[in-house]
Design an enzyme around this catalytic site. Structure first.
Site, short mmCIF file in Angstrom:
data_model
loop_
_atom_site.label_atom_id
_atom_site.label_comp_id
_atom_site.label_asym_id
_atom_site.label_seq_id
_atom_site.Cartn_x
_atom_site.Cartn_y
_atom_site.Cartn_z
N ALA A 166 0.84 -1.21 0.00
CA ALA A 166 0.00 0.00 0.00
C ALA A 166 0.86 1.25 0.00
CB ALA A 166 -0.92 0.00 1.22
N GLU A 183 0.91 5.62 -1.81
CA GLU A 183 0.70 6.56 -2.89
C GLU A 183 1.94 6.41 -3.76
OE1 GLU A 183 -1.83 8.50 -3.70
OE2 GLU A 183 -3.01 7.82 -1.99
N THR A 188 11.31 0.91 -3.40
CA THR A 188 11.57 1.25 -4.80
C THR A 188 13.03 1.68 -5.02
OG1 THR A 188 11.11 3.02 -6.42
CG2 THR A 188 10.62 3.53 -4.16
N ALA A 221 11.10 10.45 -1.30
CA ALA A 221 11.46 10.81 0.08
C ALA A 221 10.54 10.10 1.07
CB ALA A 221 11.37 12.32 0.26
N LYS A 244 9.01 7.24 0.54
CA LYS A 244 9.36 5.81 0.53
C LYS A 244 10.65 5.58 1.33
CE LYS A 244 7.60 2.87 -1.42
NZ LYS A 244 6.49 1.96 -1.00
N ASN A 257 11.33 0.15 -12.25
CA ASN A 257 10.01 0.45 -12.84
C ASN A 257 9.32 -0.80 -13.37
OD1 ASN A 257 11.40 3.13 -12.89
ND2 ASN A 257 9.46 3.75 -13.79
N PRO A 288 2.78 12.76 -24.35
CA PRO A 288 3.62 13.75 -23.66
C PRO A 288 4.93 13.13 -23.13
CG PRO A 288 1.85 13.02 -22.20
CD PRO A 288 1.65 12.30 -23.50
N ARG A 335 15.04 4.51 -17.42
CA ARG A 335 14.47 3.66 -16.38
C ARG A 335 14.89 2.22 -16.68
NH1 ARG A 335 14.33 7.95 -14.65
NH2 ARG A 335 12.62 9.12 -13.67
N ASN A 392 13.27 6.94 -22.13
CA ASN A 392 11.81 7.03 -22.29
C ASN A 392 11.42 7.11 -23.77
OD1 ASN A 392 11.48 6.99 -19.53
ND2 ASN A 392 11.49 9.22 -19.34
N GLY A 410 12.69 18.31 -10.85
CA GLY A 410 13.49 17.34 -10.07
C GLY A 410 13.55 15.96 -10.71
#
Ligand code: NAD
Ligand code: TYD
Length: 340
Positions: free
Chosen positions: A84, A86, A127, A155, A157, A182, A208, A217, A252, A278
């Site tokens: 769990a 965000e 992560t 930060a 995490k 990722n 985008p 990544r 990417n 950042g």
């Protein structure tokens, strides 16, 4: 095994619940999930039927001490696996508050309750982003790399990782931290790079790409991450940290071009937009410790994993339509605004 999984209605949690119920025919799972915008019961549709009597869902917050303590008192669990969180960097830039509430304070509540209940093992899902950003020629992150998070997400995490470490050192709690690169694969919320690009390209909408598209990544198929978590749960040493990666560093723009190739769409859909503040330049994982101690080896190659993922999203438009709620659309509008 009797597992207490949190965040099981999110991308990785849902894949893990399916994975472990299938892999261990007698394993039972309680899934505690707050059902935020990123949590979807639809991601576990059929799980109960596939594992009769072995799967239970509870709607709730990991930060709700009374609820968590009551659930721990109901039955004996062999382990907590804390997915769990965000999890979206862009949202953490827009508002860090919930990231601290859930990722830091929620983890502390869960740790305290699990310790009080004497739960034998606490697996915490972290992560690679806690390590910060690499230069082009730097060696990949190892478990000894100092934590240097740059976004409010990473930060928060890192804060959780420090708490897990502190509970191990201070109270002797049996903890394991996994740090993964990722993920991509089925059931990922379409705000993250790969499902976002697949969704938009399939509708011929602009894509985008932040900055110059040169950020790197290290991609891992979610099934390989689930394997890593399972191995950390069953074989990991108490107090250890294990890195997991997929051995697939890509810029990417390479990822987006590959996806366009798979879908047969034109590169004219690409829009280079203002960069994320950042924005970490490069992540890369050295997962040799997990290879050595846990026998971990990723099974998916990035090219075939990406093609399979594109196929999954093409086949599961009903799931996508269902998760794209009004709240999600409002965030997307506010975040991208007129950058597209
Ligand atoms: P996600 O955003 O898809 O899912 C998060 C889940 O947690 C959702 O089901 C949500 O409802 C639930 N949740 C959020 N707050 C909660 C709370 N307070 N109480 C209970 N449930 C709550 O995230 P994900 O991509 O599946 O990531 C899962 C974990 O893996 C996170 O801890 C994340 O930091 C970590 N991770 C993710 C990646 C990635 O590439 N997605 C990579 C490495 C590590
Ligand atoms: P994301 O999927 O948000 O994961 P993370 O930021 O946790 O690595 O983004 C992956 C990379 O893709 C990251 O470098 C930011 C970039 N990105 C874009 O270029 N455009 C987008 O619309 C998004 C969502 C991400």
């Amino acid at each position: 095994m009797n597992l207490f999984v949190t965040g099981g209605c999110g991308f990785i949690g849902a894949n893990f619940v399916r994975y472990v119920l299938k892999r261990e025919s007698t394993c039972r799972v309680l899934n505690l999930d707050k059902l935020t915008y990123a949590g979807n019961l639809a991601s576990l549709a059929g799980a109960e039927e596939a594992a009769p009597g072995r799967y239970r869902f509870v709607h709730g917050d990991i930060g709700d001490h009374d609820l968590v303590a009551a659930l721990f008192a109901e039955q004996a669990f062999d382990a907590v696996i804390n997915f769990a969180a965000e999890s979206h960097v862009d949202r953490s830039i827009a508002d860090p508050t919930l990231f601290v509430t859930t990722n830091v304070m929620g983890t502390q509540v869960l740790l305290s309750a699990a310790f009080a209940a004497g739960i034998p093992r606490f697996v915490h899902i972290s992560t690679d982003e806690v390590y910060g950003s690499l230069g082009p020629d730097d060696a990949a992150f190892t478990e000894k790399t100092p934590l240097a998070p740059n976004s409010p997400y990473s930060a928060s995490k890192a804060g959780a990782d420090f708490l897990v470490h502190a509970f191990h050192e201070t109270y002797g709690m049996n903890t394991v931290i996994t740090r993964c690169s990722n993920n991509y694969g089925p059931y990922q919320f379409p705000e993250k790079l790969i499902p976002l690009m697949l969704r938009r390209a399939s509708r011929d909408e602009s894509l985008p790409v932040y900055g110059d598209g040169g950020n790197i990544r290290d991609w891992i198929h979610v099934e390989d991450h689930c394997l890593g978590v399972y191995l950390a749960l069953t074989k990991g040493s108490s107090g250890a940290v294990y890195n997991f990666g997929g051995h697939a560093e890509r810029t990417n723009i390479e990822v987006v071009r590959t996806l366009l190739g798979i879908l047969g769409k034109s590169e004219s859909l690409i829009r280079f937009v203002q960069d994320r503040p950042g924005h970490d330049r490069r992540y890369a994982m050295d997962y040799s410790l997990a290879e050595k101690e846990l026998g971990y080896a990723p099974k998916w190659k990035f090219s075939s994993g990406l093609a399979a993922t594109a196929e999954w999203y093409a086949q599961n438009t009903a799931w996508l339509d269902g998760v794209e709620s009004g709240a999600y659309r409002n965030f997307m509008q506010a975040w991208y605004g007129n950058r597209l």
